[in-house]
Design a protein around this motif. Structure first.
Motif, PDB file in Angstrom:
ATOM      1  N   VAL A   4      64.267  46.553  46.755  1.00  0.00           N
ATOM      2  CA  VAL A   4      64.279  46.036  48.122  1.00  0.00           C
ATOM      3  C   VAL A   4      62.833  46.077  48.616  1.00  0.00           C
ATOM      4  N   GLU A   5      62.269  44.914  48.907  1.00  0.00           N
ATOM      5  CA  GLU A   5      60.913  44.817  49.440  1.00  0.00           C
ATOM      6  C   GLU A   5      60.979  44.679  50.958  1.00  0.00           C
ATOM      7  N   HIS A   6      59.963  45.204  51.634  1.00  0.00           N
ATOM      8  CA  HIS A   6      59.946  45.063  53.083  1.00  0.00           C
ATOM      9  C   HIS A   6      58.539  44.829  53.605  1.00  0.00           C
ATOM     10  N   LEU A   7      58.482  44.197  54.783  1.00  0.00           N
ATOM     11  CA  LEU A   7      57.225  43.951  55.495  1.00  0.00           C
ATOM     12  C   LEU A   7      57.517  44.012  56.988  1.00  0.00           C
ATOM     13  N   VAL A   8      56.693  44.745  57.719  1.00  0.00           N
ATOM     14  CA  VAL A   8      56.831  44.857  59.176  1.00  0.00           C
ATOM     15  C   VAL A   8      55.452  44.675  59.791  1.00  0.00           C
ATOM     16  N   LEU A   9      55.370  43.794  60.792  1.00  0.00           N
ATOM     17  CA  LEU A   9      54.116  43.558  61.512  1.00  0.00           C
ATOM     18  C   LEU A   9      54.397  43.620  63.003  1.00  0.00           C
ATOM     19  N   SER A  10      53.751  44.550  63.674  1.00  0.00           N
ATOM     20  CA  SER A  10      53.898  44.813  65.108  1.00  0.00           C
ATOM     21  C   SER A  10      55.206  45.546  65.400  1.00  0.00           C
ATOM     22  N   ASP A  11      55.720  45.447  66.637  1.00  0.00           N
ATOM     23  CA  ASP A  11      56.654  46.459  67.119  1.00  0.00           C
ATOM     24  C   ASP A  11      58.131  46.136  66.972  1.00  0.00           C
ATOM     25  N   SER A  12      58.518  45.269  66.050  1.00  0.00           N
ATOM     26  CA  SER A  12      59.917  45.189  65.646  1.00  0.00           C
ATOM     27  C   SER A  12      60.176  46.258  64.591  1.00  0.00           C
ATOM     28  N   VAL A  13      61.447  46.522  64.288  1.00  0.00           N
ATOM     29  CA  VAL A  13      61.814  47.693  63.485  1.00  0.00           C
ATOM     30  C   VAL A  13      62.719  47.283  62.328  1.00  0.00           C
ATOM     31  N   LEU A  14      62.506  47.915  61.176  1.00  0.00           N
ATOM     32  CA  LEU A  14      63.407  47.775  60.032  1.00  0.00           C
ATOM     33  C   LEU A  14      64.004  49.130  59.716  1.00  0.00           C
ATOM     34  N   LEU A  15      65.327  49.191  59.557  1.00  0.00           N
ATOM     35  CA  LEU A  15      66.020  50.423  59.198  1.00  0.00           C
ATOM     36  C   LEU A  15      66.584  50.282  57.792  1.00  0.00           C
ATOM     37  N   LEU A  16      66.359  51.291  56.962  1.00  0.00           N
ATOM     38  CA  LEU A  16      66.873  51.316  55.599  1.00  0.00           C
ATOM     39  C   LEU A  16      67.793  52.520  55.452  1.00  0.00           C
ATOM     40  N   TRP A  44      63.811  35.011  66.862  1.00  0.00           N
ATOM     41  CA  TRP A  44      64.293  34.125  65.787  1.00  0.00           C
ATOM     42  C   TRP A  44      64.769  35.011  64.644  1.00  0.00           C
ATOM     43  N   VAL A  45      65.919  34.688  64.055  1.00  0.00           N
ATOM     44  CA  VAL A  45      66.449  35.501  62.961  1.00  0.00           C
ATOM     45  C   VAL A  45      67.194  34.608  61.991  1.00  0.00           C
ATOM     46  N   ALA A  46      67.128  34.947  60.705  1.00  0.00           N
ATOM     47  CA  ALA A  46      67.876  34.209  59.680  1.00  0.00           C
ATOM     48  C   ALA A  46      68.104  35.121  58.484  1.00  0.00           C
ATOM     49  N   THR A  47      69.212  34.908  57.815  1.00  0.00           N
ATOM     50  CA  THR A  47      69.471  35.543  56.530  1.00  0.00           C
ATOM     51  C   THR A  47      69.752  34.442  55.516  1.00  0.00           C
ATOM     52  N   ALA A  48      69.419  34.694  54.268  1.00  0.00           N
ATOM     53  CA  ALA A  48      69.650  33.712  53.214  1.00  0.00           C
ATOM     54  C   ALA A  48      70.100  34.426  51.957  1.00  0.00           C
ATOM     55  N   LEU A  49      71.087  33.837  51.286  1.00  0.00           N
ATOM     56  CA  LEU A  49      71.598  34.380  50.035  1.00  0.00           C
ATOM     57  C   LEU A  49      71.489  33.315  48.957  1.00  0.00           C
ATOM     58  N   PRO A  50      71.054  33.671  47.758  1.00  0.00           N
ATOM     59  CA  PRO A  50      71.002  32.680  46.684  1.00  0.00           C
ATOM     60  C   PRO A  50      72.398  32.295  46.236  1.00  0.00           C
ATOM     61  N   SER A  51      72.518  31.126  45.648  1.00  0.00           N
ATOM     62  CA  SER A  51      73.838  30.654  45.219  1.00  0.00           C
ATOM     63  C   SER A  51      74.457  31.556  44.167  1.00  0.00           C
ATOM     64  N   SER A  52      73.619  32.307  43.431  1.00  0.00           N
ATOM     65  CA  SER A  52      74.144  33.220  42.422  1.00  0.00           C
ATOM     66  C   SER A  52      74.851  34.412  43.029  1.00  0.00           C
ATOM     67  N   GLY A  53      74.601  34.673  44.334  1.00  0.00           N
ATOM     68  CA  GLY A  53      75.202  35.809  45.003  1.00  0.00           C
ATOM     69  C   GLY A  53      74.486  37.113  44.752  1.00  0.00           C
ATOM     70  N   SER A  54      73.354  37.084  44.033  1.00  0.00           N
ATOM     71  CA  SER A  54      72.592  38.289  43.725  1.00  0.00           C
ATOM     72  C   SER A  54      71.313  38.303  44.545  1.00  0.00           C
ATOM     73  N   GLY A  55      71.199  39.284  45.450  1.00  0.00           N
ATOM     74  CA  GLY A  55      69.991  39.389  46.252  1.00  0.00           C
ATOM     75  C   GLY A  55      70.099  38.636  47.558  1.00  0.00           C
ATOM     76  N   GLY A  56      68.985  38.587  48.285  1.00  0.00           N
ATOM     77  CA  GLY A  56      68.962  37.882  49.557  1.00  0.00           C
ATOM     78  C   GLY A  56      67.698  38.201  50.325  1.00  0.00           C
ATOM     79  N   THR A  57      67.623  37.671  51.539  1.00  0.00           N
ATOM     80  CA  THR A  57      66.457  37.889  52.386  1.00  0.00           C
ATOM     81  C   THR A  57      66.882  37.865  53.845  1.00  0.00           C
ATOM     82  N   VAL A  58      66.155  38.577  54.688  1.00  0.00           N
ATOM     83  CA  VAL A  58      66.356  38.524  56.134  1.00  0.00           C
ATOM     84  C   VAL A  58      64.991  38.397  56.794  1.00  0.00           C
ATOM     85  N   VAL A  59      64.919  37.539  57.796  1.00  0.00           N
ATOM     86  CA  VAL A  59      63.689  37.289  58.546  1.00  0.00           C
ATOM     87  C   VAL A  59      64.002  37.462  60.027  1.00  0.00           C
TER      88      VAL A  59
END
Length: 269
Positions: free
Chosen positions: A116-128, A19-34
């Motif tokens: 930029v805040e991040h959280l990783v739990l178990s064996d999926s990967v985040l690249l910065l 499952w994956v989703a991205t969201a952007l605020p209406s202001s266009g500043s910032g966002g999130t990915v899950v």
């Protein structure tokens, strides 16, 4: 900002449990990915009348809503509340104490003009990726520390699931949020980021086609689907060669690539 997401099921006979989703605020500043990778349970009882896709959709939806709307909450707090909310949705019909109750790995990232805040739990990967092109992989390697001979035994694996000395996933206990790998980076030091389930990270971790920086380069040049197609080609070649390097031939594979762009500067008054 540029966002690119792709997901392929491991088998046409089974639903995709990622499952994956991205969201952007209406202001266009910032966002999130899950990004979530649902844990496929072995055949037999798991105490739940719901499917893994039901669980990942519920948990992913809660994580997306909370991370996009509650900047006052930390990512650990958001994961804890999302797990609690999902558990309440099926507590009356399911045995949530069962060790194989539906569960998932988690990658969660949120950014604004400062961090930029991040959280990783178990064996999926985040690249910065930094502005200079250096790529840092954020990993929760606790599952990797479990010997293969233990993972080959369902009973032995169950004894380590969501237990101290074992590995942790998002299931029914909100306290697991405190076990996640978390951190914060200055927004000016992150040019782009990517999230991968282990079906996509096979390009690096199983087939050793390149390092994390080269994997990130494939995402930038060929997109999320390009990386997933590369993995499928490698899996097919490995099968023809009689390879035995995997638990299953194909896994659900999901990747998200986000080009954050330049940092927005405050408007002059």
């Amino acid at each position: 900002m540029r966002s690119d997401v792709a997901s392929l099921p491991g088998s046409p006979e089974r639903p995709n449990e990622d499952w994956v989703a991205t969201a952007l605020p209406s202001s266009g500043s910032g966002g999130t990915v899950v990004l979530l990778d649902g844990v496929t349970p072995p055949a037999g009882d798991d105490g739940c009348v719901h499917t893994v896709p039901w669980f990942t959709a519920r948990l992913g939806g809660a994580l997306t809503e909370l991370s996009a709307s509650r900047p006052d909450m930390s990512l650990s707090e958001i994961l804890s509340r999302a797990i609690r909310r999902t558990a309440e949705a099926h507590r009356d019909t399911c045995d949530l104490s069962h060790v194989r109750t539906p569960q998932a790995t988690v990658v969660l990232a949120r950014w604004d003009d400062t961090s930029v805040e991040h959280l990783v739990l178990s064996d999926s990967v985040l690249l910065l990726e930094s502005p200079e092109g250096a790529v840092r992989a954020v990993l929760d390697d606790r599952l990797d520390r479990v010997p293969d001979e233990i993972l080959r035994s369902l009973a032995a694996t169950d004894r380590l699931r969501n237990r101290e000395g074992g590995f942790f996933t998002a299931a029914a206990d909100p306290a697991v949020a405190e076990r996640a790998v978390t951190g914060t980076s200055p927004r000016a030091r992150v040019r782009s980021l990517a999230a991968l389930t282990d079906g996509a990270s096979r390009w690096v971790e199983l087939f050793a086609e390149g390092d994390w920086a080269e994997c990130h380069g494939v995402l930038r040049e060929e997109g999320a689907l390009g990386l997933l197609q590369r993995v499928r080609i490698l899996e097919a070649a490995d099968e023809r060669a009689g390879g035995i390097r995997r638990w299953k031939l194909h896994d659900d594979a999901t990747a998200a690539f986000l080009e954050l762009g330049p940092v927005s500067l405050p408007r002059a008054r």
